[in-house]
Write an enzyme that holds these catalytic residues in place. Structure first.
Site, mmCIF file in Angstrom:
data_model
loop_
_atom_site.group_PDB
_atom_site.id
_atom_site.type_symbol
_atom_site.label_atom_id
_atom_site.label_comp_id
_atom_site.label_asym_id
_atom_site.label_seq_id
_atom_site.Cartn_x
_atom_site.Cartn_y
_atom_site.Cartn_z
ATOM 1 N N THR A 102 -1.431 4.743 -0.329
ATOM 2 C CA THR A 102 -0.060 4.617 -0.824
ATOM 3 C C THR A 102 -0.012 4.646 -2.350
ATOM 4 O OG1 THR A 102 1.724 2.979 -1.050
ATOM 5 C CG2 THR A 102 -0.431 2.112 -0.545
ATOM 6 N N ASP A 103 1.139 5.028 -2.885
ATOM 7 C CA ASP A 103 1.316 4.991 -4.353
ATOM 8 C C ASP A 103 1.388 3.553 -4.873
ATOM 9 O OD1 ASP A 103 3.832 4.300 -3.335
ATOM 10 O OD2 ASP A 103 4.952 5.759 -4.530
ATOM 11 N N GLU A 104 1.584 2.584 -3.950
ATOM 12 C CA GLU A 104 1.768 1.189 -4.390
ATOM 13 C C GLU A 104 0.501 0.623 -5.024
ATOM 14 O OE1 GLU A 104 4.083 -1.235 -1.695
ATOM 15 O OE2 GLU A 104 4.987 0.530 -0.799
ATOM 16 N N TYR B 243 -0.054 -6.437 0.361
ATOM 17 C CA TYR B 243 -0.190 -5.126 1.009
ATOM 18 C C TYR B 243 -0.893 -4.133 0.085
ATOM 19 C CZ TYR B 243 1.146 -0.349 2.329
ATOM 20 O OH TYR B 243 1.106 0.999 2.611
ATOM 21 N N LYS C 158 -4.599 -2.271 0.353
ATOM 22 C CA LYS C 158 -4.769 -0.805 0.376
ATOM 23 C C LYS C 158 -5.664 -0.368 -0.789
ATOM 24 C CE LYS C 158 -3.135 1.903 2.801
ATOM 25 N NZ LYS C 158 -3.547 2.458 4.104
HETATM 26 P P1 NAD Z 1 3.147 1.853 10.752
HETATM 27 O O1 NAD Z 1 3.154 0.386 10.498
HETATM 28 O O2 NAD Z 1 4.364 2.518 11.286
HETATM 29 O O3 NAD Z 1 1.965 2.215 11.774
HETATM 30 C C1 NAD Z 1 0.691 1.641 11.697
HETATM 31 C C2 NAD Z 1 -0.037 1.937 12.996
HETATM 32 O O4 NAD Z 1 -1.354 1.349 12.902
HETATM 33 C C3 NAD Z 1 0.636 1.328 14.236
HETATM 34 O O5 NAD Z 1 0.667 2.279 15.275
HETATM 35 C C4 NAD Z 1 -0.267 0.156 14.600
HETATM 36 O O6 NAD Z 1 -0.288 -0.129 15.988
HETATM 37 C C5 NAD Z 1 -1.626 0.660 14.116
HETATM 38 N N1 NAD Z 1 -2.550 -0.450 13.830
HETATM 39 C C6 NAD Z 1 -2.288 -1.554 13.076
HETATM 40 N N2 NAD Z 1 -3.367 -2.368 13.087
HETATM 41 C C7 NAD Z 1 -4.320 -1.750 13.825
HETATM 42 C C8 NAD Z 1 -5.651 -2.093 14.192
HETATM 43 N N3 NAD Z 1 -6.206 -3.244 13.802
HETATM 44 N N4 NAD Z 1 -6.366 -1.229 14.949
HETATM 45 C C9 NAD Z 1 -5.805 -0.053 15.354
HETATM 46 N N5 NAD Z 1 -4.552 0.304 15.059
HETATM 47 C C10 NAD Z 1 -3.815 -0.535 14.310
HETATM 48 O O7 NAD Z 1 2.681 2.499 9.391
HETATM 49 P P2 NAD Z 1 3.107 3.880 8.693
HETATM 50 O O8 NAD Z 1 4.313 3.659 7.875
HETATM 51 O O9 NAD Z 1 3.087 4.966 9.708
HETATM 52 O O10 NAD Z 1 1.877 4.067 7.683
HETATM 53 C C11 NAD Z 1 0.686 4.729 8.100
HETATM 54 C C12 NAD Z 1 -0.286 4.751 6.936
HETATM 55 O O11 NAD Z 1 0.289 5.425 5.841
HETATM 56 C C13 NAD Z 1 -0.686 3.361 6.436
HETATM 57 O O12 NAD Z 1 -2.051 3.381 6.121
HETATM 58 C C14 NAD Z 1 0.165 3.162 5.194
HETATM 59 O O13 NAD Z 1 -0.492 2.319 4.270
HETATM 60 C C15 NAD Z 1 0.262 4.592 4.688
HETATM 61 N N6 NAD Z 1 1.477 4.898 3.901
HETATM 62 C C16 NAD Z 1 2.720 4.602 4.393
HETATM 63 C C17 NAD Z 1 3.855 4.936 3.645
HETATM 64 C C18 NAD Z 1 5.243 4.665 4.168
HETATM 65 O O14 NAD Z 1 6.219 4.875 3.416
HETATM 66 N N7 NAD Z 1 5.428 4.232 5.401
HETATM 67 C C19 NAD Z 1 3.717 5.577 2.416
HETATM 68 C C20 NAD Z 1 2.425 5.871 1.941
HETATM 69 C C21 NAD Z 1 1.315 5.531 2.702
HETATM 70 P P1 TYD Z 2 10.540 -0.906 2.038
HETATM 71 O O1 TYD Z 2 11.198 0.073 2.947
HETATM 72 O O2 TYD Z 2 10.096 -2.221 2.578
HETATM 73 O O3 TYD Z 2 9.324 -0.127 1.331
HETATM 74 P P2 TYD Z 2 8.376 -0.584 0.090
HETATM 75 O O4 TYD Z 2 8.550 -2.026 -0.160
HETATM 76 O O5 TYD Z 2 7.006 -0.276 0.626
HETATM 77 O O6 TYD Z 2 8.783 0.285 -1.053
HETATM 78 O O7 TYD Z 2 11.531 -1.207 0.823
HETATM 79 C C1 TYD Z 2 12.039 -0.156 0.030
HETATM 80 C C2 TYD Z 2 12.871 -0.793 -1.067
HETATM 81 O O8 TYD Z 2 14.019 -1.415 -0.473
HETATM 82 C C3 TYD Z 2 12.155 -1.910 -1.809
HETATM 83 O O9 TYD Z 2 12.543 -1.867 -3.185
HETATM 84 C C4 TYD Z 2 12.646 -3.176 -1.173
HETATM 85 C C5 TYD Z 2 14.073 -2.819 -0.760
HETATM 86 N N1 TYD Z 2 14.596 -3.494 0.462
HETATM 87 C C6 TYD Z 2 15.851 -4.096 0.440
HETATM 88 O O10 TYD Z 2 16.553 -4.097 -0.591
HETATM 89 N N2 TYD Z 2 16.294 -4.673 1.591
HETATM 90 C C7 TYD Z 2 15.573 -4.704 2.727
HETATM 91 O O11 TYD Z 2 16.039 -5.291 3.749
HETATM 92 C C8 TYD Z 2 14.295 -4.059 2.738
HETATM 93 C C9 TYD Z 2 13.466 -4.049 3.987
HETATM 94 C C10 TYD Z 2 13.856 -3.455 1.580
#
Ligand code: NAD
Ligand code: TYD
Length: 351
Positions: free
Chosen positions: A132-134, A157, A161
């Site tokens: 992630t970019d975070e 988080y 990561k």
């Molecule tokens: P998500 O929470 O929707 O899905 C995570 C999946 O991992 C789920 O299916 C869960 O069951 C599985 N999982 C969790 N713990 C596990 C374990 N111990 N063993 C096996 N499986 C397990 O997450 P997402 O949003 O799809 O993100 C996927 C990846 O991409 C993550 O690594 C996250 O850090 C990264 N990412 C997400 C975003 C975003 O905006 N959502 C952006 C950049 C990177």
């Molecule tokens: P989120 O979707 O949790 O992603 P991330 O924290 O990984 O960027 O949140 C996106 C942005 O929205 C973040 O600045 C937090 C804000 N936010 C709210 O204002 N209200 C909410 O209920 C949630 C879940 C997030």
């Protein structure tokens, strides 16, 4: 060419789009989806491809080393695309330990299993870690995260990561394990669990509940449609260079409040309500602790090296997302029962 690819976290939001893309685009590959099915994992996300002959699901926990080693013994795995993680910042603030276990220990278990199983020959093997970019921290009004930005994670988080990214690079440097890392900005789209901002807001508007906006809604995120992230992962897996990092971004920055207002307009039209109805639900609530102000990705390297850029505009992507949630109301209903209600009350009642 035949390959067996292990995709972890394939039942989650991004993982399910990646699994689908690989199963459909590469009929000669065997795609193994390894997922623990936590609250965020949902096999309904993959109903349309579950009977494809090149797809297999294995329920397993990356935190349990023996389960991961057994899978590597049973299958000749050529590549890993590692998405399994605990992924929600707010949950990491409430329960950091779960994030340390899955995101750090789980990643090490996978790295060890790949290293052990591939030790005789790393040729044609790849461990691709999705991050992630975070990990880069928080930006002020100016500037972008590049691949050379120093790490400065600020939530449990992002710290977990960042730690996993460091370990992946350590296995490249120490053991020559072939690895790639990509760091992506905020994703949105179908199948996202309604704890993240966009699907949470859609769900609340649907049910006429307040839309909680943290602080003043001034925090900025760079949004990317999930299918464009899956396209980037496909390209990087096939054409990326071992040892490299690629940033993936939407070039699409929005202040949270502006984004929510835009979403409200789309929802009003979709629900046939007068303009302004949904925005009446906006409620400013207590800010997130340590809330990062701004994320913005510079994805020039990915454009120059591999020719990737987003294909879906934000307007199109948001409309497609709203349409999907409306057309798949049963999906939403199934994930907002029991545990979700408890989570929601715990998370929002004291704000
Ligand atoms: P998500 O929470 O929707 O899905 C995570 C999946 O991992 C789920 O299916 C869960 O069951 C599985 N999982 C969790 N713990 C596990 C374990 N111990 N063993 C096996 N499986 C397990 O997450 P997402 O949003 O799809 O993100 C996927 C990846 O991409 C993550 O690594 C996250 O850090 C990264 N990412 C997400 C975003 C975003 O905006 N959502 C952006 C950049 C990177
Ligand atoms: P989120 O979707 O949790 O992603 P991330 O924290 O990984 O960027 O949140 C996106 C942005 O929205 C973040 O600045 C937090 C804000 N936010 C709210 O204002 N209200 C909410 O209920 C949630 C879940 C997030």
């Amino acid at each position: 060419m035949n390959k067996t690819i292990l995709i972890t976290g394939g039942a989650g939001f991004i993982g399910s789009h990646v699994v689908r893309q690989f199963v459909i685009n590469y009929p000669k590959y065997k795609i193994i989806n390894l997922d623990k099915l936590t609250y965020a994992g949902n096999l309904e996300n993959l109903k349309d491809i579950e009977n494809h002959s090149n797809y297999k699901f294995i329920k397993a926990d990356i935190n349990i080393e023996s389960q991961i080693f057994d899978i590597f013994k049973q299958y000749q795995i050529d590549g890993v695309i590692h998405l399994a993680a605990e992924s929600h910042v707010d949950r990491s603030i409430t329960n950091p330990t779960e994030f340390i276990l899955t995101n750090i220990v789980g990643t090490v278990n996978l790295l060890n299993a790949a290293k052990e199983s591939w030790k005789d020959n790393f040729q044609q093997k790849l461990f691709y870690h999705i991050s992630t970019d975070e990990v880069y921290g928080s930006l002020e009004d100016e500037g972008y995260f590049t691949e050379n930005t120093p790490y400065d994670p600020r939530s449990p988080y992002s710290a977990s990561k960042a730690s996993s990214d460091h370990l992946v690079r350590a296995y490249y440097n120490t053991y020559n394990l072939p690895v790639i890392i990509s760091n992506c900005s905020n994703n949105y789209g179908p199948n996202q669990f309604p704890e993240k901002l966009i699907p949470l807001a859609i769900n609340n508007i649907f049910s006429g509940k307040p839309i909680p906006v943290y602080g003043k809604g001034e925090n900025i995120r760079d949004w990317l449609y999930v299918i464009d992230h899956a396209r980037a992962i496909d390209l990087i897996y096939h054409k990326g260079k071992s040892g490299e990092t690629y940033n993936i971004g939407g070039n699409n920055e929005w202040k949270n409040l502006d984004l929510i207002k835009k979403l409200c307009e789309i929802m009003d039209k979709k629900l046939g309500k007068p303009t302004g109805t949904s925005s009446g639900l906006i409620q400013f609530v207590k800010d997130r602790s340590g809330h990062d102000l701004r994320y913005a990705i510079d994805s020039t390297k990915l454009l120059n090296a591999l020719g990737w850029k987003p294909s879906v505009t934000f307007e199109e992507g948001l409309q497609k997302t709203v349409d999907w949630y409306m057309d798949n109301f049963s999906w939403l209903k199934n994930v907002i029962t029991g545990d979700y209600e408890k989570y929601y009350t715990r998370q929002y009642q004291s704000r």
